[in-house]
Scaffold this active site. Structure first.
Site, short mmCIF file in Angstrom:
data_model
loop_
_atom_site.label_atom_id
_atom_site.label_comp_id
_atom_site.label_asym_id
_atom_site.label_seq_id
_atom_site.Cartn_x
_atom_site.Cartn_y
_atom_site.Cartn_z
N HIS B 56 0.84 -1.08 -0.02
CA HIS B 56 -0.07 0.11 -0.15
C HIS B 56 0.88 1.20 -0.06
CE1 HIS B 56 -3.79 -1.93 1.63
NE2 HIS B 56 -3.43 -2.68 0.77
N GLU B 58 0.92 4.06 1.96
CA GLU B 58 1.60 4.20 3.05
C GLU B 58 2.88 3.52 3.48
OE1 GLU B 58 -1.47 3.81 2.24
OE2 GLU B 58 -2.78 5.32 3.60
N CYS B 86 -5.47 2.45 5.65
CA CYS B 86 -6.20 1.23 6.19
C CYS B 86 -5.83 0.71 7.64
CB CYS B 86 -6.40 -0.05 5.01
SG CYS B 86 -4.73 -0.87 5.13
N CYS B 89 -2.10 -0.08 7.29
CA CYS B 89 -1.27 1.15 7.06
C CYS B 89 -1.23 1.81 8.51
CB CYS B 89 -1.51 1.86 5.95
SG CYS B 89 -1.40 0.90 4.50
#
Lengths: 159, 159
Positions: B56, B58, B86, B89
């Site tokens: 992801h 991040e 999310c 993260c």
């Protein structure tokens, strides 16, 4: 003595936790991803040796399994972890669509040796602005426009 | 027009979300880690292009920032994300000891284009055995012994 598959693979995860710790790779945590009765990914904690706070055993094992299998999901797999996965690893397990988790040591046993996930478990469900790390919402038209473009993208790959 | 630092860095995160999406790297998400007024890590989602469900925006930005700075924590840093992080993260942000999060799109806006974190938010706080992905506790002496060895390890590096 006959070991069940679960006992055998959990033992491999524990052995990796020892190997990583003794090598000075990071904290005392190991994990394996198993699919169709064989290990497809191995991991041990490498946070301090690789300067990567996301390099927990489970994340490393998931990344290795996906790379090896050439897929971004692990449907049908079980992950065996020497310790209960933290919220980051648990969420990664959900994103990877793993079927089942088996773990040995508990979060309480991890806390007793200095690895305390309790704060993160508490914080995740809170409203963003109320967290210990403040999470501020700042709407931005250029960011939302990218979401609209995604929705209309003909060749998008869902996951 | 004068942009605040927050607006400027959030705009960079949004631009990365577009760049990654247009390149076919993965979902429409971007992030930057900022320390002392400069970008020290950039990320965009690469899940589908690198077969890594943990890639992801991040997580990628945190890994890059830590690698560049040669540290496994990001105390003093702010992470700007084109969308609300999310749970994976967010937990990574806690592990990285980031000070502050600024995000543009919300989890509801993400759900509307097919990225639904709601299940994971619900699941993280549940007792392990009650989750949609069952998490089974199987105590194992060889795993607990590694925790004991860690506690006694003279050269352990805490994190």
């Amino acid at each position: 003595m006959h070991l069940s598959d679960d006992e055998r693979f959990l033992g491999v995860a524990a052995a990796l936790s020892r190997k990583g710790m003794e090598a000075g790779a990071g904290g005392p945590f190991g994990a394996v991803v198993v699919l169709d009765g064989r290990v497809v990914g191995e991991g041990w904690n490498r946070v301090t040796s690789t300067n990567d706070p996301t390099a927990h055993a489970e994340v490393v094992a998931i990344r290795e399994a996906c790379a090896r299998l050439g897929r971004f999901d692990l449907r049908g797999a079980t992950i065996y972890a020497s310790c209960e996965p933290c919220p980051m690893c648990l969420s990664a397990i959900f994103w990877a669509r793993i079927d089942r988790v088996v773990f040995a040591n508990t979060r309480e046993q991890a806390a007793a040796i200095g690895f305390d996930d309790a704060l993160i478990y508490e914080q995740v469900p809170l409203p963003p602005a109320e967290r210990a790390i403040p999470c501020e919402h700042r709407p931005l038209p250029s960011a939302l426009e990218v979401f609209r473009a995604w929705a209309e993208k003909p060749d998008r790959v869902p996951y």
